[in-house]
Design an enzyme around this catalytic site. Structure first.
Site, PDB file in Angstrom:
ATOM      1  CE1 TYR A  53      -3.444  -2.522  -0.125  1.00 34.50           C
ATOM      2  CE2 TYR A  53      -4.029  -2.006   2.132  1.00 34.50           C
ATOM      3  CZ  TYR A  53      -4.262  -2.697   0.962  1.00 34.50           C
ATOM      4  OH  TYR A  53      -5.331  -3.557   0.881  1.00 34.50           O
ATOM      5  N   PRO A 208     -16.521  -0.775   0.342  1.00 31.26           N
ATOM      6  CG  PRO A 208     -16.791   0.019   2.519  1.00 31.26           C
ATOM      7  CD  PRO A 208     -15.737  -0.432   1.548  1.00 31.26           C
ATOM      8  CE  LYS A 217     -16.150  10.696  -4.525  1.00 31.89           C
ATOM      9  NZ  LYS A 217     -14.684  10.630  -4.236  1.00 31.89           N
TER      10      LYS A 217
END
Length: 317
Positions: A53, A208, A217
């Site tokens: 990550y 999720p 959005k």
């Protein structure tokens, strides 16, 4: 914050988990510190991470912040291994060597002697499953992790992995499966979630909010500062910007107006009520986004809204 056991295990986690996939890249050190503080103040415990990550910068940043806040005892630290960057490509590699190298790297960067949950990041067809799962056993026996799980496995892969470990002398259980699950991605309900429930495993739902689509959005187009406008993320988000998926978002919008909450709140409340879901992993670019997601904890949807969302999202599959 509400808490749940992960499957049939004794591990208790917050229903909402903090995702750190973009820490060290889109989320800088200042925002990451603010997010971690906000999450802990809200009663959150489960923090999800991986050595890949943030282009490799996430775990060192996270470890620094945990140490600075003296928060290790309040955190259920969930790590992963099995995806590794080599040059310009990301490889699946669940060999014993790579898994243990990544685990030891994670422990050093996170500044801890153990993870609470260690997960195989994805299925690796090139490595014998007994080598991969035997490495999970070794990590538990050597004290580097307390529990083990899997991520992004299919239904049959989940059953095979769980059965292999359960039949061993130590009967080490897989307690969790991490899977993409949302109102615009319900395929996990076909095989993965039924298998997990049957085997006593809890589901940790990633993305999720449908890769950001379920925040609403994108209802008026693609904002210039959104992931869908970034060439590196366009394909990741774009698969959910279809007329069928838009119908799900519009149903969420109608429900949110009636309940006087945000669209994201409704989407998260629907997911947290699904059978077998132990926690939903929410990643945010800003602290205000995280605060909005955490506020969904207070919402319980009326049965008629749940049914309406079930119907429209099932039709969009």
């Amino acid at each position: 914050m509400q808490y749940r056991r992960v499957g049939a295990s004794g591990l208790e986690v917050s229903r909402l988990a903090l995702g750190t996939m973009t820490w060290g890249t889109a989320v800088d050190a200042y925002d990451a510190e603010e997010q971690l503080s906000t999450f802990l103040d809200a009663g959150g415990t489960l923090v999800d991470t991986a050595p890949i990550y943030g282009d490799g910068a996430c775990e060192e940043l996270l470890g620094t912040l945990i140490n600075k806040a003296d928060a290790r005892g309040r955190i259920v630290l969930a790590g992963k291994a099995g995806l590794i960057k080599r040059g310009d490509r990301i490889d699946r590699d669940s060999s014993r060597r790579t898994l243990l190298d990544q685990l030891d790297l994670s422990l050093r960067q996170l500044g801890t002697d153990h993870l609470d949950l260690w997960q195989i990041h994805t299925w690796d067809a090139e490595t014998p499953i007994d080598e991969t799962l035997g490495t999970l056993e070794h990590a538990v026996r050597t004290g580097r992790t307390r529990y083990v799980g899997i991520s992004n496995y299919s239904g049959w892969q989940t059953a095979l992995a769980h059965t292999w470990l359960a039949e061993r002398a130590d009967a080490l259980p897989l307690i969790s499966t991490q899977v993409e699950y949302s109102l615009v991605r319900r395929e996990a309900e076909d095989e993965v979630l039924p298998a997990a429930r049957h085997l006593g495993m809890g589901a940790l739902a990633w993305s999720p909010l449908g890769r950001g689509v379920l925040t609403g959005k994108y209802r008026g187009g693609v904002p210039s500062d959104s992931r869908a406008a970034d060439p590196a993320w366009e394909a990741f988000v774009g698969k959910y910007l279809t007329p069928q998926k838009s119908a799900v978002v519009e149903a969420l919008a109608r429900a949110s107006e009636g309940l006087d909450v945000t669209i994201a709140h409704v989407a998260l409340a629907w997911l947290l009520a699904r059978p077998g879901v132990a926690s939903a992993i929410v990643g945010a670019r800003t602290t205000s986004q995280l605060q909005e997601n955490l506020a969904s904890e207070d919402l319980e949807l009326p049965p008629e809204i749940v049914q309406a969302l079930d119907d429209v999202s099932d039709s969009a599959r």
